[in-house]
Motif scaffolding. Structure first.
Motif, PDB file in Angstrom:
ATOM      1  N   ILE A 196      18.923   5.050  15.194  1.00 56.00           N
ATOM      2  CA  ILE A 196      17.707   5.617  15.801  1.00 56.00           C
ATOM      3  C   ILE A 196      16.674   4.509  16.011  1.00 56.00           C
ATOM      4  O   ILE A 196      15.527   4.621  15.584  1.00 56.00           O
ATOM      5  N   PRO A 197      17.042   3.416  16.693  1.00 61.79           N
ATOM      6  CA  PRO A 197      16.143   2.260  16.796  1.00 61.79           C
ATOM      7  C   PRO A 197      14.825   2.560  17.493  1.00 61.79           C
ATOM      8  O   PRO A 197      13.784   1.982  17.149  1.00 61.79           O
ATOM      9  N   GLU A 198      14.839   3.471  18.474  1.00 62.39           N
ATOM     10  CA  GLU A 198      13.618   3.743  19.235  1.00 62.39           C
ATOM     11  C   GLU A 198      12.633   4.625  18.476  1.00 62.39           C
ATOM     12  O   GLU A 198      11.537   4.875  18.964  1.00 62.39           O
ATOM     13  N   ASN A 199      13.037   5.100  17.300  1.00 64.99           N
ATOM     14  CA  ASN A 199      12.093   5.868  16.481  1.00 64.99           C
ATOM     15  C   ASN A 199      11.022   4.988  15.872  1.00 64.99           C
ATOM     16  O   ASN A 199       9.967   5.494  15.458  1.00 64.99           O
ATOM     17  N   ILE A 223       0.836  -1.209   0.000  1.00 61.84           N
ATOM     18  CA  ILE A 223       0.000   0.000   0.000  1.00 61.84           C
ATOM     19  C   ILE A 223       0.866   1.252   0.000  1.00 61.84           C
ATOM     20  O   ILE A 223       0.590   2.228  -0.714  1.00 61.84           O
ATOM     21  N   ASP A 224       1.949   1.253   0.795  1.00 57.74           N
ATOM     22  CA  ASP A 224       2.751   2.462   0.989  1.00 57.74           C
ATOM     23  C   ASP A 224       3.704   2.758  -0.162  1.00 57.74           C
ATOM     24  O   ASP A 224       3.985   3.933  -0.449  1.00 57.74           O
ATOM     25  N   ASN A 250       9.970  11.533  11.961  1.00 60.71           N
ATOM     26  CA  ASN A 250       9.679  10.181  11.467  1.00 60.71           C
ATOM     27  C   ASN A 250      10.252   9.959  10.072  1.00 60.71           C
ATOM     28  O   ASN A 250      10.792   8.885   9.770  1.00 60.71           O
ATOM     29  N   CYS A 251      10.148  10.963   9.200  1.00 60.53           N
ATOM     30  CA  CYS A 251      10.601  10.848   7.806  1.00 60.53           C
ATOM     31  C   CYS A 251      11.864  11.646   7.532  1.00 60.53           C
ATOM     32  O   CYS A 251      12.313  11.714   6.377  1.00 60.53           O
ATOM     33  N   GLN A 308       5.376   2.931   8.784  1.00 60.75           N
ATOM     34  CA  GLN A 308       5.218   3.944   7.747  1.00 60.75           C
ATOM     35  C   GLN A 308       6.233   5.060   7.944  1.00 60.75           C
ATOM     36  O   GLN A 308       6.418   5.550   9.050  1.00 60.75           O
ATOM     37  N   GLY A 309       6.860   5.463   6.875  1.00 59.46           N
ATOM     38  CA  GLY A 309       7.900   6.466   6.938  1.00 59.46           C
ATOM     39  C   GLY A 309       9.257   5.899   6.579  1.00 59.46           C
ATOM     40  O   GLY A 309      10.113   6.597   6.028  1.00 59.46           O
TER      41      GLY A 309
END
Length: 399
Positions: free
Chosen positions: A283-286, A181-182, A332-333, A220-221
């Protein structure tokens, strides 16, 4: 940085870019670059040719150094000619233009020197002033730890990692549905990301990421984060069709990757995956449950803006605008939906150190305009427009 018996994927040693007495003009250089270059029917090529040495570059990306070094050393006369023709009166180039050209030439020279010395630490230091666009297919994998710099390790490491990636490409999981979808929504309107070959590569990259990271899976992102890597690495294997252009490169956003030989496209895809993985590992916790890393970054951004631009911070608070409402996507992006991939790439050269500060500067840059905006008034105007036009659908083109 090369084996003496290597060639550019065809032809004899007389075509070698390092030979003495090379081309002195772009017309000669164009003939040199494009002889035997096409490897697919012209109807499929569009505005670009595949390098005839693409397979060798995939095996050892530092082969690009030889061509780049030869290109810049032999294009000096034409660069000065272009400078004269670009000045207002076709006379001597302006002082500003000379300084810019000198700065760019020095920066390229520094990168060539650092790479030829196999000094990754020095490459990292020089990168802070910006990585020349043509060196990014080499510099990014080096700085992210995907590509080792010592000559004896490069080919074997790339072969092992690309093979591991291909072994993980298995499109049978339920996660595939969300990815499917994304992917078509990625970079809408950009030709590169509308091609089926690009979308299939991105689908596999995201799927393998999700399978290797079950704690987060696909979020997503992440699809946006893969785009600059794919474009930069794709640019290493194609050249423009017009030898009179200032450089031999073409815009990767105008390319259909299906023109590449399958092993080369597989290399672009695998290298993009591994460099994306290295970035996300910082940035794993993102991208875990509740995305605490992004929550912290947005909070720190609000605190930073309150210190450096208190009037803007107070205005947003008065208007009831929370940082999470707009800055969440920026974190996020990594701003890849707000600015072009080219500018995103320029910012990505030193991402891990100051993305928070880039976002803050991005906001403060338009502080005056934002403080002049009455957000509640905007909502009132929106309500008025809805009252007038919502029930007048016949006035719209898509009725």
């Amino acid at each position: 940085m090369r084996d003496d018996d290597d060639d550019d994927g065809g032809g004899d040693d007389s075509d070698d870019d390092d030979r003495e007495g090379g081309a002195d003009t772009f017309e000669d250089l164009g003939a040199e670059l494009f002889v035997d270059m096409p490897v697919v029917p012209k109807a499929r090529q569009g505005a670009a040719f595949v390098r005839r040495d693409a397979a060798q570059i995939a095996n050892d990306p530092l082969r690009l150094l030889r061509r780049r070094a030869g290109w810049h050393s032999r294009s000096g006369s034409l660069s000065s000619q272009n400078s004269r023709s670009s000045s207002p009166h076709h006379g001597e180039p302006t002082e500003k233009l000379r300084r810019e050209q000198s700065f760019k030439a020095n920066r390229r020279h520094k990168f060539l020197e650092c790479l030829s010395r196999e000094d990754v630490d020095m490459v990292a230091k020089v990168a802070w002033s910006g990585i020349p666009e043509e060196f990014r297919p080499i510099a990014w994998p080096l700085l992210l730890g995907h590509l080792p710099l010592p000559m004896g390790l490069r080919s074997s490491t790339l072969e092992r990692r690309r093979g591991e990636y291909q072994s993980l490409v298995d499109l049978t999981s339920q996660i595939w549905h969300q990815i499917e979808i994304d992917v078509p929504r990625t970079r809408p309107g950009v030709q590169l990301w509308m091609h089926a070959s690009t979308q299939r590569s991105l689908e596999r990259i995201l799927y393998v990421w999700a399978m290797r990271h079950p704690a987060s899976g696909y979020v997503q992102g992440i699809n946006d984060l893969a785009t600059p890597f794919f474009e930069v690495f794709l640019s290493a294997y194609v050249v423009g069709t017009d030898p009179r252009l200032k450089t031999a490169d073409t815009d990767p956003e105008e390319i259909d990757p299906s023109i590449l030989p399958p092993p080369v496209l597989a290399a672009v895809e695998a290298d993009s995956f591994w460099c994306l993985s290295r970035l996300l590992n910082e940035i794993p916790e993102n991208y875990t449950t509740a995305q605490p890393g992004i929550q912290r970054s947005v909070k720190r951004m609000a605190e930073l803006v309150a210190r450096i631009d208190a009037p803007l911070s107070e205005h947003l608070a008065t208007q009831g605008v929370e940082f999470m409402q707009f800055a969440f996507r920026w974190m996020n992006c990594l701003l890849m939906r707000e600015i072009s991939v080219k500018n995103t790439a320029e910012g990505s050269d030193a991402f891990s150190q100051f993305h928070l500060y880039v976002c803050s500067a991005f906001l403060v840059r338009w502080s005056d305009k934002l403080r002049a905006m009455d957000f509640q008034m905007l909502l009132s105007q929106a309500f008025l427009l809805k009252s007038i036009w919502h029930n007048a659908q016949s006035h719209f083109m898509g009725k």
